[in-house]
Design a protein around this motif. Structure first.
Motif, PDB file in Angstrom:
ATOM      1  N   UNK A  19       1.123  -1.301  -0.123  1.00 34.04           N
ATOM      2  CA  UNK A  19       0.297   0.066   0.014  1.00 34.04           C
ATOM      3  C   UNK A  19       1.058   1.004   0.049  1.00 34.04           C
ATOM      4  N   UNK A  20       0.738   1.973  -0.824  1.00 34.28           N
ATOM      5  CA  UNK A  20       1.633   3.210  -0.838  1.00 34.28           C
ATOM      6  C   UNK A  20       0.444   4.138  -0.853  1.00 34.28           C
ATOM      7  N   UNK A  21       1.333   5.144   0.350  1.00 36.58           N
ATOM      8  CA  UNK A  21       0.456   5.872   0.997  1.00 36.58           C
ATOM      9  C   UNK A  21       1.152   7.593   0.406  1.00 36.58           C
ATOM     10  N   UNK A  22       0.570   8.248  -0.753  1.00 37.51           N
ATOM     11  CA  UNK A  22       1.084   9.314  -1.644  1.00 37.51           C
ATOM     12  C   UNK A  22       2.071  10.198  -0.067  1.00 37.51           C
ATOM     13  N   UNK A  23       1.185  10.480   1.173  1.00 39.76           N
ATOM     14  CA  UNK A  23       1.794  10.937   2.091  1.00 39.76           C
ATOM     15  C   UNK A  23       3.035  10.720   2.964  1.00 39.76           C
ATOM     16  N   UNK A  24       3.771   9.235   2.235  1.00 36.79           N
ATOM     17  CA  UNK A  24       4.881   8.682   3.603  1.00 36.79           C
ATOM     18  C   UNK A  24       5.340   7.683   2.057  1.00 36.79           C
ATOM     19  N   UNK A  25       5.468   8.399   0.777  1.00 35.21           N
ATOM     20  CA  UNK A  25       6.356   7.147   0.003  1.00 35.21           C
ATOM     21  C   UNK A  25       7.067   7.674   0.031  1.00 35.21           C
ATOM     22  N   UNK A  26       8.135   8.610   0.217  1.00 29.80           N
ATOM     23  CA  UNK A  26       9.517   9.307   0.222  1.00 29.80           C
ATOM     24  C   UNK A  26       9.839   8.938   1.439  1.00 29.80           C
TER      25      UNK A  26
END
Length: 136
Positions: A50-57
């Motif tokens: 699951x790739x959360x856009x807020x934590x992807x970095x």
């Protein structure tokens, strides 16, 4: 340019590694939660990333730093082996030690920058245990 003999040798080595990995995975016990009461594997849904856009970095940095830490620890062990065998001059030992300490400091700094601890980098591989050995 590689010769046919070199390519054949490399292909044989890859085949040997693949066969060894296949044997190892056959020997691994299933996790208890994967077994039914009769001892057979239960059909479980595949794990999804699951790739959360807020934590992807941060998640990407965690993966990259985990790989770098694994390589750093392998290099450190190799360096210690070379020191124990007497393969290095005193100057080379000093330079190698300073480099490894600097790399460790940079790793710690990058972890802090992304809100990670060194323990966060130690991925749990299920029945295989953790990726990195416990700190000594």
């Amino acid at each position: 340019m590689t010769t046919d003999g070199e390519r054949g040798g490399a292909q044989r080595r890859r085949a040997e590694v693949a066969a060894a990995a296949e044997r190892a995975f056959r020997l691994l016990p299933a996790a208890p939660s994967d077994l039914t009461s009769s001892g057979e594997r239960s059909p479980a849904p595949a794990r999804r990333i699951t790739a959360d856009p807020d934590t992807v970095e941060r998640d990407l940095m965690k993966l990259v730093l985990t790989l770098v830490e694994l390589l750093r620890q392998l290099m450190e062990r190799q360096a210690l082996n070379r020191v124990d065998e007497g393969d290095l001059t005193e100057e080379e030992e000093e330079r190698l030690g300073a480099t490894l300490m600097l790399l460790h400091d940079r790793m710690t700094g990058l972890c802090a920058r992304y809100g990670l601890s060194m323990e966060d980098l130690n991925l749990d591989l299920g029945p295989l245990g953790t990726l990195l050995p416990p700190p000594e």
